[in-house]
Scaffold this active site. Structure first.
Site, PDB file in Angstrom:
ATOM      1  N   SER A 226       0.670  -1.631  -0.041  1.00  0.00           N
ATOM      2  CA  SER A 226       0.052   0.602  -0.049  1.00  0.00           C
ATOM      3  C   SER A 226       1.029   1.338  -0.248  1.00  0.00           C
ATOM      4  O   SER A 226       1.637   1.499  -1.282  1.00  0.00           O
ATOM      5  CB  SER A 226      -0.635  -0.154   0.978  1.00  0.00           C
ATOM      6  OG  SER A 226      -1.758   0.525   1.069  1.00  0.00           O
ATOM      7  N   ASP A 333      -8.038  -2.768  -7.416  1.00  0.00           N
ATOM      8  CA  ASP A 333      -7.445  -3.062  -6.102  1.00  0.00           C
ATOM      9  C   ASP A 333      -8.920  -1.943  -5.296  1.00  0.00           C
ATOM     10  O   ASP A 333      -9.023  -0.878  -6.209  1.00  0.00           O
ATOM     11  CB  ASP A 333      -6.526  -2.244  -6.772  1.00  0.00           C
ATOM     12  CG  ASP A 333      -5.279  -1.742  -4.848  1.00  0.00           C
ATOM     13  OD1 ASP A 333      -6.083  -1.371  -4.139  1.00  0.00           O
ATOM     14  OD2 ASP A 333      -4.132  -2.381  -4.635  1.00  0.00           O
ATOM     15  N   HIS A 382      -7.114  -5.765  -1.689  1.00  0.00           N
ATOM     16  CA  HIS A 382      -5.814  -4.882  -1.651  1.00  0.00           C
ATOM     17  C   HIS A 382      -4.954  -5.069  -0.618  1.00  0.00           C
ATOM     18  O   HIS A 382      -5.080  -5.935   0.437  1.00  0.00           O
ATOM     19  CB  HIS A 382      -6.535  -4.206  -0.961  1.00  0.00           C
ATOM     20  CG  HIS A 382      -5.491  -1.972  -0.794  1.00  0.00           C
ATOM     21  ND1 HIS A 382      -4.723  -1.858  -1.425  1.00  0.00           N
ATOM     22  CD2 HIS A 382      -4.971  -2.038   0.751  1.00  0.00           C
ATOM     23  CE1 HIS A 382      -3.706  -0.836  -0.884  1.00  0.00           C
ATOM     24  NE2 HIS A 382      -4.396  -1.145  -0.107  1.00  0.00           N
TER      25      HIS A 382
END
Length: 488
Positions: A226, A333, A382
């Site tokens: 991330s 995502d 994610h």
């Protein structure tokens, strides 16, 4: 004809393989000493910070800021020898947002000469107001004062061979995210209400590790998920230069970018009126000034001063990058979708949103086409590399662990960047046309009941709802059903 198609779908719903459920529960198993060990299943979608509503935080901060997530296992399951131990930086001037000394966790493996340094994720703050909210509700992402003494990694950081077959005994370093600047900042607390020293923290961790054996390393991987993945992307060349300087050029450095390859698309909302609803580009533009952000030299030189924020986006920074990287990116995502103001909630989704989701997937595929090392499943999710069940996911029949092993082997043999070893691929992008069409995708759940559902069931709901509105999702429904039956 529409009613007939819907009726036929209803007839086959119960016959179509519930792929997500089956793939997650019984698909890949890792064998250790002849014994099959099923991998645990983890919920993919982030949960809310207790007591904080989406009104108080931006949608991205709402979902990313809080979670220890699956990155770290519960402490009561740990053995002391497998723990990563906390070390605060020797240079106490390099700090978290609140002025406490930054640091890292390390699990040393004296017999191994390979290293992985992982940067934690968790969005950012970009004004005093958003930083104040973040400090009240997610203090551990801004301060080292309450960090535990030990932690255990999972996924690619796991010390267990059944969970991490190729890298279980690497020297593993976990760098907690406490600078709130996408690992780019260069401002001390004496200059501001908060310190933003993300880029300096990474450099100082490298310097500290020299005395712990990284100077004799055979290879170093700078990884992150991330915001940590974006951090790895924008810092990899600077880290490679520093390691080169400190080791006289004897240690190769590579990057592993997990769910940090964001797109600056046309769909994103671009208002930033109340300081808590900024789209990614607006947040980065505001943040760069606050953080005094340090960006890759080669990328920054390609843009005017007012446009250098573009270096945070993978497709823009990659073109000028020197270091080899491996990109792990879900094609759908959920954080990229949130940037586009799309919630993966099929109960209330419009046909226009569904069509935008497909468009984003196509754009991501296109952006990764020229990247030699990629693992891109066509799923809603994610982050991936630190999930305990990371071995379960495949693209074209190849797991991420296998693809990474092939990539490393190609680098060791000094092949060209696009030269794959026969039977050992590492450029893996799903080519099916529908979101979540990969049979190893994580399970989807009904947002109201919480029950697991198949993509076909949710598409049927979407189709019927949009017929009421006089809208139609683009695409051939029969094609979708065929893909689902034949595993994409």
């Amino acid at each position: 004809m529409k009613l007939i198609a819907s009726f036929l779908i209803l007839l086959v719903v119960n016959k179509v393989m519930p792929q997500n459920k089956r793939a997650n529960k019984v698909s890949l198993k890792t064998t250790v000493q002849g014994r099959a060990i099923p991998q645990p299943v983890l919920e993919e979608f982030p949960v809310s910070i207790h007591g904080v509503s989406p009104v108080n935080l931006s949608s991205l901060e709402h979902t990313l800021v809080l979670s220890r997530g699956p990155t770290l296992a519960p402490l009561h399951e740990q053995k002391a020898s497998e723990d990563m131990k906390l070390h605060l930086l020797k240079n106490t001037l390099v700090t978290c947002n609140d002025g406490t000394t930054a640091g890292y966790y390390i699990r040393e493996s004296k017999a191994n000469k390979r290293w992985i340094i992982f940067l934690e994720g968790g969005w950012c703050c970009y004004s005093k107001e958003t930083c104040d909210v973040r400090y009240r509700n997610a203090k551990r992402l801004m301060s080292s004062s309450d960090w535990p003494k030990t932690r255990r990694g999972t996924g690619i950081l796991s010390p267990r061979q059944n969970e991490n077959p190729h890298w279980w005994n690497l020297n593993a370093v976990f760098v907690p995210y406490c600078s709130s600047d996408v690992w780019s900042g260069n401002v001390s607390k004496s200059q501001n209400d908060y310190a933003f020293m993300g880029s300096i923290i990474i450099q100082e961790v490298i310097r500290d590790l020299m005395s712990k054996g990284i100077k004799q390393a055979k290879s170093v991987i700078l990884a992150g998920s991330s915001a940590g993945g974006t951090g790895a992307l924008i810092n990899i060349d600077r880290v490679a230069s520093l390691v080169d300087e400190l080791t006289a050029g004897t240690v190769p450095v590579r990057g592993l970018v997990d769910s940090g390859w964001f797109l600056d698309t046309k769909h994103a909302k671009s208002d930033c009126l109340d300081g808590t609803s900024c789209a990614l580009t607006d947040a980065i533009k505001k943040g760069l000034k606050l953080w005094n952000g340090v960006l890759p030299d080669n990328c920054r030189q390609q843009y005017k001063r007012e446009d250098k924020w573009q270096c945070f986006y993978g497709p823009k920074s990659y073109t000028s990058m020197k270091s080899p990287i491996f990109v792990v990116q879900w094609l759908y995502d959920v954080e990229q979708l949130r940037i586009e103001n799309i919630q993966p909630d099929f109960q209330f989704m419009t046909a226009n949103q569904w069509n935008n989701i497909q468009s984003i997937g196509r754009e991501l595929k296109k952006s990764l086409r020229e990247v030699p090392a990629v693992f891109a499943p066509a799923c809603f999710s994610h982050t991936l590399i630190t999930k305990s069940n990371w071995l379960e996911y495949q693209v074209k029949g190849v797991s991420l662990a296998r693809a990474l092993q092939c990539w490393e082997k190609s680098l060791q043999e000094r092949r060209g960047p696009k030269t794959a070893i026969r039977g050992c691929p590492f450029h893996l992008i799903d080519n099916c046309q529908w979101p979540h069409c990969n049979p190893t995708c994580p399970a989807l759940h009904d947002p109201v009941t919480g029950q697991e559902v198949t993509l076909l069931q949710m598409f049927l709901r979407l189709n019927l709802e949009n017929q009421k509105r006089g809208q139609e999702p683009k695409g051939d429904l029969n094609q979708l059903m065929a893909m689902l039956r034949h595993s994409g």
